[in-house]
Design a protein around this motif. Structure first.
Motif, short mmCIF file in Angstrom:
data_model
loop_
_atom_site.label_atom_id
_atom_site.label_comp_id
_atom_site.label_asym_id
_atom_site.label_seq_id
_atom_site.Cartn_x
_atom_site.Cartn_y
_atom_site.Cartn_z
N UNK A 62 4.79 29.79 63.45
CA UNK A 62 4.15 29.02 62.42
C UNK A 62 2.84 29.02 62.59
N UNK A 63 2.20 28.57 63.99
CA UNK A 63 0.86 28.58 64.10
C UNK A 63 0.08 29.74 64.37
N UNK A 64 0.96 30.98 64.71
CA UNK A 64 0.36 32.27 64.97
C UNK A 64 0.11 32.67 63.48
N UNK A 122 -5.33 21.65 58.01
CA UNK A 122 -4.09 21.06 58.05
C UNK A 122 -3.06 22.15 57.96
N UNK A 123 -2.06 22.12 58.73
CA UNK A 123 -0.69 23.03 58.67
C UNK A 123 0.61 22.05 58.72
N UNK A 124 1.10 22.15 57.61
CA UNK A 124 2.28 21.26 57.27
C UNK A 124 3.42 21.73 57.67
N UNK A 172 -5.57 26.85 70.81
CA UNK A 172 -4.39 26.29 71.60
C UNK A 172 -3.01 26.40 70.49
N UNK A 173 -1.97 26.34 71.27
CA UNK A 173 -0.63 26.46 70.66
C UNK A 173 0.33 25.74 71.64
N UNK A 174 0.79 24.40 71.03
CA UNK A 174 1.71 23.65 71.95
C UNK A 174 1.05 22.41 72.41
N UNK A 175 -0.06 22.03 72.08
CA UNK A 175 -0.51 20.70 71.84
C UNK A 175 0.08 19.66 70.93
N UNK A 176 0.79 20.42 69.60
CA UNK A 176 1.20 19.61 68.70
C UNK A 176 2.81 19.68 68.92
#
Length: 243
Positions: free
Chosen positions: A35-37, A182-184, A79-83
């Motif tokens: 999703x983040x990618x 914002x990414x929901x 970053x990807x993973x903090x969330x």
């Protein structure tokens, strides 16, 4: 963690002691990563590479890299993973439990694994990884206008710069800032993307003592944003003339 101090601008000052949490092995979340990618590629550009963590503590933090293009002539690292875990937010900030971080590097920045053996090239990446893990280590949170010095007292990140701290900001180098910010994921999870803006010691002091509203005009006048320039002008450094 001590939070009894207060700056002259009225904001709390937190001083974090040695970490007390034991190492907790963490793995990535493939669905969240996808999703983040997708979100990054929709708003910034094609991802050219990923710095994967081999062994992760608390959260698995990878870093997506968007290479320079004629339209965006700088590297964008996100970053990807903090969330993967919620931060410990104060009352009233429940919508900001989840965050990721980004920083931009000039197109001439050395990005190879060999180059990253030298802290002069690696320190922005180190900052991303350390700050992505920071709120989970100390049961705290990171939000816009929070400043984090490099040590206490603050020291320059490397020999090639005198920058010695970071301030979180809402990204300014994205075309549709509101859509990117914002990414929901779900009704209960919104991930917010913050930029890291490196600061000098004097700039951090101004922000702490007088608030971000005193610092922002100086940065804007000098054309400073989250695209890193390790030797940029210090907007709070006084110049002394000797006659």
């Amino acid at each position: 963690m001590s939070k009894n101090e207060q700056s002259s601008s009225g904001y709390p000052i937190y001083r974090h002691g040695p970490r007390t949490k034991e190492f907790q092995l963490a793995s990535g979340d493939a669905e969240a990563m996808a999703r983040i990618e997708e979100h990054i590629e929709a708003h910034i550009g094609k991802i050219e590479g990923v710095y994967h963590e081999i062994i992760s503590d608390l959260v698995h933090v990878d870093i997506f890299i968007v290479a320079p293009t004629p339209e965006r002539n700088y590297y964008t690292l996100v970053t990807c993973g903090m969330s993967n875990l919620p931060m410990t937010v104060p009352e009233g900030a429940e919508n900001f439990k989840y965050a990721e971080l980004m920083i931009c590097l000039p197109p001439t920045w050395q990005m190879t694994e060999d180059a990253f053996q030298d802290e002069n090239h690696y320190w922005p990446v180190r900052c991303l990884k350390q700050l992505a893990r920071f709120p989970h280590e100390y049961d705290t949170w990171l939000f816009a206008e929070h400043t984090i010095p490099n040590g206490d007292p603050a020291e320059p990140y490397a020999h090639n710069t005198k920058l010695s701290g970071m301030m979180l900001t809402v990204p300014s180098v994205v075309d549709n800032i509101e859509s990117f910010f914002t990414l929901t994921f779900s009704e209960d999870k919104e991930v917010h993307f913050f930029s890291l803006l490196p600061l000098y010691k004097e700039e951090m002091e101004l922000k702490i003592n007088r608030g971000a509203e005193a610092l922002y005009p100086k940065l804007e006048k000098a054309g400073i944003n989250e695209i890193l320039n390790p030797t940029r002008k210090n907007v709070c450094k006084k110049t002394f003339w000797i006659f």
